[in-house]
Design a protein around this motif. Structure first.
Motif, PDB file in Angstrom:
ATOM      1  N   PRO A 160     -12.490  -0.573   0.905  1.00 33.79           N
ATOM      2  CA  PRO A 160     -12.855  -1.882  -0.195  1.00 33.79           C
ATOM      3  C   PRO A 160     -13.775  -0.914  -1.240  1.00 33.79           C
ATOM      4  O   PRO A 160     -14.571  -0.240  -1.495  1.00 33.79           O
ATOM      5  N   ILE A 161     -12.913  -1.558  -2.691  1.00 34.75           N
ATOM      6  CA  ILE A 161     -13.198  -1.602  -3.700  1.00 34.75           C
ATOM      7  C   ILE A 161     -14.754  -1.641  -3.818  1.00 34.75           C
ATOM      8  O   ILE A 161     -15.267  -0.711  -4.843  1.00 34.75           O
ATOM      9  N   GLU A 168     -11.812  -5.775 -10.057  1.00 37.08           N
ATOM     10  CA  GLU A 168     -12.757  -7.081  -8.746  1.00 37.08           C
ATOM     11  C   GLU A 168     -11.862  -8.304  -8.704  1.00 37.08           C
ATOM     12  O   GLU A 168     -11.775  -8.349  -7.778  1.00 37.08           O
ATOM     13  N   PRO A 176      -5.136  -1.592 -10.998  1.00 37.55           N
ATOM     14  CA  PRO A 176      -6.791  -2.165 -10.368  1.00 37.55           C
ATOM     15  C   PRO A 176      -6.026  -3.731 -10.895  1.00 37.55           C
ATOM     16  O   PRO A 176      -7.353  -4.602  -9.490  1.00 37.55           O
ATOM     17  N   CYS A 218      -0.813  -8.857  -2.801  1.00 40.14           N
ATOM     18  CA  CYS A 218      -1.138  -7.678  -2.789  1.00 40.14           C
ATOM     19  C   CYS A 218      -1.738  -6.911  -3.530  1.00 40.14           C
ATOM     20  O   CYS A 218      -1.140  -7.402  -4.752  1.00 40.14           O
ATOM     21  N   LEU A 219      -2.318  -5.795  -4.035  1.00 40.81           N
ATOM     22  CA  LEU A 219      -2.281  -4.574  -5.642  1.00 40.81           C
ATOM     23  C   LEU A 219      -0.876  -4.530  -5.828  1.00 40.81           C
ATOM     24  O   LEU A 219      -0.357  -3.852  -5.003  1.00 40.81           O
ATOM     25  N   ASP A 231       0.927  -1.095  -0.009  1.00 35.62           N
ATOM     26  CA  ASP A 231       0.000   0.190  -0.127  1.00 35.62           C
ATOM     27  C   ASP A 231       0.509   1.737  -0.256  1.00 35.62           C
ATOM     28  O   ASP A 231       1.333   1.507   0.751  1.00 35.62           O
ATOM     29  N   CYS A 266      -6.757 -11.078  -3.391  1.00 33.75           N
ATOM     30  CA  CYS A 266      -5.558 -10.580  -2.365  1.00 33.75           C
ATOM     31  C   CYS A 266      -6.552 -10.994  -1.146  1.00 33.75           C
ATOM     32  O   CYS A 266      -5.867 -11.391  -0.080  1.00 33.75           O
ATOM     33  N   ASP A 267      -7.628 -11.155  -1.992  1.00 31.99           N
ATOM     34  CA  ASP A 267      -7.850 -11.590  -0.092  1.00 31.99           C
ATOM     35  C   ASP A 267      -7.490 -13.111   0.548  1.00 31.99           C
ATOM     36  O   ASP A 267      -8.122 -13.692   1.035  1.00 31.99           O
ATOM     37  N   GLN A 315      -8.999  -8.012  -6.985  1.00 33.34           N
ATOM     38  CA  GLN A 315      -9.572  -7.438  -5.195  1.00 33.34           C
ATOM     39  C   GLN A 315      -9.592  -9.188  -4.622  1.00 33.34           C
ATOM     40  O   GLN A 315      -8.922  -9.498  -3.599  1.00 33.34           O
TER      41      GLN A 315
END
Length: 663
Positions: free
Chosen positions: A614-615, A386, A331, A408-409, A324, A392-393, A389
């Protein structure tokens, strides 16, 4: 084992641990005083397959006051209390409804011979199993009135408070204690259906929509995330359901969630008693405890770290890339670190196959070394932000050669790779048409069949993967990144379209939920603002403010939304920087003589302070409000092109009489 009234097949036993000390359990759903029916079924099964060690009952155990059959249930219960009847197995239960029972016996009590109330909340060892339990039910007004850490009672009436959740977590995490074998609650955990396929989602046997708002709660989800039990048993919905097991992030063993029907209900879909055979975790070899079935999923319950929780903690060099840096990310691309030297693209493709469509996998390799081994990191590009993301979870849930992979992104490439120094790339704030943007009308690939109306500056389109059929977006024709960065004349044009949709709805007896989420992306093509609008009925409108606050507490911990007067006021809270991420909402407020008022709220992550937005935060609020958890991911809601065209035509017919006139 699965048992129900009238079952003729030999029951099967779950949890096949190759150990001699397995406990034979029965678990039952809401009894509601129907002890005769419950114990008759237990006796029948014990005659067929042998004695069980214990029975656990969840949900409402006592008769429902004033409910159908309450008098008969009360009379039957009295026979057990007075000793005229006796339970055939040691029975332990929680209670979700009775204020008197919960307040009179917070530490539990013996109801009658072999029948025991566990109490308000706690952890007990029963037959060698470590059992955590929580009585009561979720009341948003009660729960929202308290903060974790506040002093106060764990229950208000029959409703539990944050103090009960916090107290149970503390008890379960006592130093040196073994994992929780069984967790008993009345309600389902919110978000249970995340991280799994549509075929595994629970359905009501009568094919009616499940009211997730009524049967599930986010405090229970937080409890499951914190305790990481091996089994979680719950009731309240009168539905029998077994979720595919999921891997617990910290402990590594799997958790199995089982929902049970109401005692006396008919049909397999409402099965109300179920058998298990399991060994206490404390007596199991680690290899047996860590076994994972082939259908194991990632955990749907993510413990979100508090803001800046990792400050001052030294990180490995291979963790630093892609982290981060104030929201400047690519994205649709994720960065992977802690990869073993022998990893290859096929193994990664298999690991991410359920996440989404993979466009490209790139591993950093030692080109001069024999076999070109991986240097420990790489990138995966997906077809949408999406999907990235969602990948990433899975961070630290995927393992390879005993190493947990960090995901991670990805950040924009600068000087060098891995953890090497980088030159920070500025976010591009462009207000011009962009031929690569999905939402710019100059893009030949724009989905024009979804456009409802268009003016010189603004257009309205139906949403792809809508939450409801009347889910639309208001967008600028030019490539404006966010409302706060728009010039005043464009802001006025956008607001005119939002107000026109609101007027259309109010004349039809409806209201609207409005949100905008701005997270600056390093690639300018990804920066095109969208005002999302959802049509809602008057009853739902009355709950919007409360649900917004509740969802904010869940996903943006310790954040207080700011109430503002206008959308344009957002920029005043962005520290004079259009790169500051923010989220903005318009929700129906109180009714007045002039009609229902509109309330506006926002949160801005100024200077990187506070949690990341959160996105899908705005969509999460909408789905929580409507009880549509399955629709948080837009990809699960996409329609065929003809259906999308019909949705646009239907909304166009309603909206055009109210659309702002072209100048």
């Amino acid at each position: 084992m699965a048992v129900e009234e009238g079952a003729k097949e030999e029951p099967k036993v779950e949890a096949k641990e190759e150990l001699a000390d397995r406990r034979r359990l029965l678990v039952a759903g809401d009894v509601e005083g129907n002890l005769v029916k419950l114990f008759a079924q237990v006796e029948s099964q014990q005659k067929r397959v042998g004695a069980f060690d214990v029975l656990f009952a969840v949900g409402g155990f006592l008769p429902v006051v004033g409910g159908e059959g309450a008098a008969a249930a009360g009379a039957a219960l009295a026979e057990y209390v007075t000793g005229k009847r006796q339970a055939p197995v040691d029975t332990y239960f929680i209670e979700s409804r009775s204020t008197a029972f919960i307040s009179a016996a917070p530490e539990g009590k013996k109801l009658c011979e072999r029948v025991h109330f566990l109490g308000g909340f706690g952890v007990r060892e029963i037959r060698g199993l470590r059992v955590a339990y929580l009585s009561g039910r979720y009341d948003p007004a009660v729960y929202g009135a308290r903060e974790v850490g506040d002093a106060g009672s764990p229950f208000v009436g029959a409703a539990y408070t944050p103090q009960a959740i916090e107290g149970l977590i503390t008890l379960a995490r006592e130093q040196g204690s073994s994992p929780i074998d069984v967790l008993l609650t009345a309600e389902w955990p919110k978000g249970l259906t995340d991280k799994m396929g549509d075929a595994d989602v629970p359905v009501d046997p009568d094919d009616v929509p499940i009211n997730w708002q009524e049967i599930s709660s986010h405090p229970i989800a937080e409890l499951v995330a914190a305790l990481e039990p091996r089994y979680h048993i719950f009731g309240s919905a009168d539905i029998f359901y077994q979720r595919p097991p999921f891997q617990t992030p910290r402990s590594g063993h799997v958790c199995r969630c089982i929902g049970l029907g109401r005692v006396g209900s008919k049909g397999k879909g409402r099965q109300w008693v179920h058998g298990l055979a399991l060994s206490p975790a404390k007596s199991m070899p680690e290899a047996a405890l860590m076994q994972r079935p082939a259908n194991t999923t990632p955990s749907p319950f993510v413990v979100r770290a508090p803001p800046r929780a990792a400050a001052g903690v030294k990180r490995d060099a291979d963790e630093m890339d892609g982290g981060d840096d104030g929201g400047q990310v690519i994205p649709d691309q994720v960065f992977l670190s802690r990869l073993p030297a022998n990893i290859d693209e096929k193994r990664l493709a298999a690991a991410f196959r359920h996440v989404g469509k993979i466009e490209r996998i790139h591993l950093a390799r030692e080109e001069s070394a024999e076999g070109k081994p991986c240097r420990g990191y790489g990138w995966v590009t997906f077809s949408s932000p999406e999907e990235a993301q969602a990948a990433c979870d899975l961070s630290e849930l995927l393992e390879c050669n005993g190493k947990k992979i960090v995901i991670c992104l990805s950040k924009p490439k600068g000087q060098g790779e891995g953890g090497a120094p980088r030159k920070k790339r500025e976010v591009q704030i462009v207000i011009e048409p962009h031929s690569d943007c999905w939402f710019c009308l100059v893009n030949p690939k724009v989905e024009k069949h979804m456009i409802v109306s268009a003016s010189k500056d603004v257009y309205v389109a139906t949403a792809r993967g809508p939450v409801v059929p009347t889910h639309v977006m208001v967008l600028p024709v030019k490539h404006a990144p966010c409302f706060a960065a728009c010039p005043p004349e464009l802001q006025a044009a956008i607001q005119a379209h939002v107000q026109a949709i609101r007027k259309m709805c109010q004349e039809g007896g409806q209201e609207i939920l409005v949100w905008e989420r701005w997270i600056p992306m390093s690639v300018s093509a990804a920066n095109h603002m969208q005002i999302q609008i959802l049509l809602i009925d008057q009853v739902t409108a009355g709950k919007a403010r409360e649900v917004l606050q509740e969802t904010t507490k869940r996903y943006l911990p310790k954040v207080s939304l700011k109430r503002i007067k206008t959308h344009a006021e957002v920029f005043e809270h962005m520290n004079d920087s259009a790169e500051t991420p923010y989220v903005y909402f318009e929700v129906p407020g109180d009714n007045s003589a002039k009609g229902r008022q509109t309330e506006r709220y926002m949160y801005a992550g100024v200077d990187g302070e506070g949690p990341r937005i959160p996105i899908n935060f705005g969509r999460q609020v909408a789905c929580d409000l409507l009880g549509l958890d399955r629709k948080v991911d837009w990809r699960a809601c996409t329609e065929e092109r003809d259906a999308e065209k019909d949705l646009a035509a239907t909304f166009r017919a309603q909206f055009l009489p109210f659309a702002p006139k072209r100048k």
